[in-house]
Design an enzyme around this catalytic site. Structure first.
Site, short mmCIF file in Angstrom:
data_model
loop_
_atom_site.label_atom_id
_atom_site.label_comp_id
_atom_site.label_asym_id
_atom_site.label_seq_id
_atom_site.Cartn_x
_atom_site.Cartn_y
_atom_site.Cartn_z
CG ASP A 53 0.75 0.06 2.62
OD1 ASP A 53 0.84 0.43 2.44
OD2 ASP A 53 -0.70 0.76 3.50
NE ARG A 243 -4.20 1.41 3.67
CZ ARG A 243 -4.46 -0.34 2.92
NH1 ARG A 243 -4.55 -0.69 4.12
NH2 ARG A 243 -5.64 -0.68 1.86
CE1 TYR A 251 2.98 -4.55 7.36
CE2 TYR A 251 2.92 -2.09 7.43
CZ TYR A 251 2.91 -3.08 6.60
OH TYR A 251 2.57 -3.34 4.57
N PRO A 329 8.46 -5.16 4.88
CG PRO A 329 5.97 -6.27 5.22
CD PRO A 329 7.66 -6.58 5.00
#
Length: 606
Positions: A53, A243, A251, A329
């Protein structure tokens, strides 16, 4: 047993296997360059939520070069601040620092953009559809063969791929297609079928770090939920990523023994979003976060850090993206690195397929991107160790201090943003005349700079000219063209540029040359005196392509100091910029022979 319908046979210049970000960037870029491309994916539907993302500044610049950045910025969320939390003396966590999320400043996009992978894929899919390119799905590749005797034949289709189409009307039917391709791109993820079919091994290791990820709409009293957050506490580490649509991504560092099975693999049946959120609550204490009505997406993974031993077979089959490198990530590199792989390869394939470049150009894909991946893994090992390590405290004097973590965060900023990536000397990177533009780094992407169009004094950015159209850009910094002696040097350059013996004189026509090169003169003359059409006609294709280094009429925009900021002296220089925006070489105005030597090593006039 399924009924197999008679196989259909077809030919295509490039077959892309896998329609994630790497595959879609490849297919989109190739189609934009006029290449016959086919793309297939084994999934019946595209990604709907979750997955990657984060879009870094360099990737946003690439989107802009394709005219895609407006939609990306409209739909995505911008991250401008990174907040750091560490253990407090009273227990729980407390705010330690807030710093810019992107430390690099030499960009028009000094921030990250977050948008879920499915929406990013939609941007490509919609634009590809306008070019008549659609993803075929669900399609399963079952066989891939390379006829070695044909790999050096430019006109041949040496790669044979058998595809099984499962989009038939009944489950008992299966349509087989045999595709003969000049080139195949395996963009089919970390468990790449293409990579395995070609016998390419992954080199590296799996770490002991286990992380859970969950996307949700938060109900929390945590004050930095709208900023990117790095949280260290004695319970473990956490990262918060804002987001789109007010959602966030968490996370969360997990205890591996709770979710790892006897074989060392993640067993998702032992976990779920509720478990991940429960761990997050302990990490965020004394702040609270309520259980949402639903979860947008979740997963659990073990950090693996691996790079493929090679990226190509016979320079006919290539792998890209997660198929050739895997890593953590949390630095926001996965989707970016994958799309940058494709961006690097696409223009090279386009030039070879159009007969503009020798096939040896394709060797530079592995040279440049595998070295980058190795650097990425080295960075990721350091960053993951710092992020997953226990924090410094009075009870843990060997732990990771905030100063240590922040230093790493800022030191690696140029790398993580993508703006500091530098390719080493090769057939397409020549640093011989680096001294002619001391603040432009040969092998790095050209930075943006404010300029004016000479004809109408309209402000324009240098990056506005770096359109991803598969052409090399020749930026001719002409110096002060109001000075008769300097103008004479510019005219001599133009004369030598088109003289017999110059690479550019070998093209069949001016139009054919301009399909490969976009020439843009940039003068340091003042806007009050410059006559754009006084410059030699071969140096500009349109009145809007003559620029001047000056402030606008009201003195509001533009720095008027581009020559100074880039370290270009009054004598001028020619900056050669690759189709992917990286500075390829620099030459003096009397250095047409150097430019000719550079291009003749890998290109052909047509």
């Amino acid at each position: 047993m399924p009924i197999t319908v008679a196989a259909k046979e077809s030919k295509v210049d490039v077959l892309v296997i896998g329609a994630g970000p790497a595959g879609l960037m490849s297919a989109f870029a190739l189609a934009r360059a006029g290449i016959n491309v086919q793309i297939v994916d084994k999934r019946s539907k595209k990604v709907a939520a979750g997955q990657a993302d984060g879009i870094q500044p360099r990737t946003t610049e690439v989107f802009k070069s394709y005219g895609l950045s407006d939609r990306l910025l409209k739909e995505g969320t911008q991250l401008h601040v990174a907040a750091f939390y560490n253990p407090s003396k009273s227990g729980g966590i407390e705010l330690t620092d807030r710093v810019p999320d992107v430390t690099a400043t030499d960009t028009n996009f000094p921030f990250e953009v977050t948008l879920h992978q499915g929406a990013i894929e939609d941007i490509f899919l919609d634009n590809m559809r306008d070019m008549g390119v659609e993803v075929s799905r669900p399609v399963i590749p079952t066989s891939l063969e390379v006829t070695e005797a044909l790999v050096d034949d430019f006109d041949a289709y040496p790669v044979r791929v058998v595809l099984e189409h499962e989009d038939t009307e009944t489950e008992d039917e299966r349509r087989t297609e045999i595709v003969y391709a000049k080139y195949v791109l395996g963009a089919d993820g970390a468990h790449s079928w293409v990579r395995k079919s070609m016998g390419i091994a992954m080199q590296g290791e799996q770490t002991e770090y286990v992380w859970g990820v969950v996307d949700l709409l938060p109900d929390t009293d945590f004050p930095d939920v709208r900023n990117r957050c790095a949280i260290h506490c004695n319970n473990g580490s956490c990262m918060i990523i804002p987001r789109e649509d007010d959602k966030i991504r968490l996370y969360i560092q997990l205890d591996g023994k709770d979710v790892i099975d006897a074989t060392g693999r993640v067993d998702k049946s032992k976990a779920g979003p509720e478990m991940i959120l429960d761990v997050a609550r302990k990490t965020l204490h004394p702040f609270t976060i309520k259980t949402p009505e639903s979860y947008d997406w979740w997963t659990i993974y073990v950090i693996g850090q691996r790079v493929a031993e090679r990226y190509t077979v016979h320079n006919r089959v290539f792998i890209t993206g997660d198929a050739c490198h895997t890593h953590s990530p949390k630095a926001g590199q996965g989707m970016n690195a994958s799309m940058q792989d494709s961006y690097n390869l696409a223009w090279k394939l386009a030039h070879v397929l159009k007969g503009i470049a020798h096939p040896t150009l394709l060797q530079t894909y592995e040279l440049e991107r595998r070295r980058y991946a190795q650097d990425l893994i080295d960075f990721d090992k350091k960053f993951s160790k710092l992020f997953s390590g226990k924090p410094y405290s009075e009870l843990n004097l060997d732990g990771v201090s905030h100063i240590e973590f922040l230093k790493a965060f800022q030191t690696f900023g140029g790398f993580t943003s993508g703006l500091g990536v530098q390719y080493t000397d090769s057939m397409i990177i020549d640093s011989k005349h680096q001294n002619l533009a001391q603040n432009i780094f040969i092998g790095r992407r050209l930075p943006p700079r404010p300029l004016l169009r000479a004809a109408d004094c309209r402000p324009i950015d240098l990056h506005d000219l770096l359109v991803s159209d598969a052409r090399f850009k020749l930026l001719v910094f002409t110096g002060d063209t109001h000075d008769p002696a300097q103008m004479a040097r510019v005219r001599e350059f133009a004369k030598q540029f088109s003289a017999s013996g110059s690479f550019f004189a070998e093209f069949s026509s001016l139009d054919s040359m301009r399909k490969v090169f976009d020439i843009v003169p940039i003068s340091s003359e003042k806007k009050e005196t410059i006559m754009y059409n006084a410059l030699p006609r071969i140096l500009w294709s349109h009145w809007s392509k003559v620029l001047v280094d000056d402030i606008d009429m009201r003195g509001v925009t533009g720095s008027g100091k581009v020559y100074e900021s880039l370290g270009i002296n009054a004598a001028g220089a020619v900056i050669v910029v690759r189709p992917d925006g990286y500075v390829a070489t620099i030459a003096p105005l009397d250095g047409v022979s150097h430019i000719t030597s550079y291009f003749t090593t890998f290109m052909k006039a047509c």
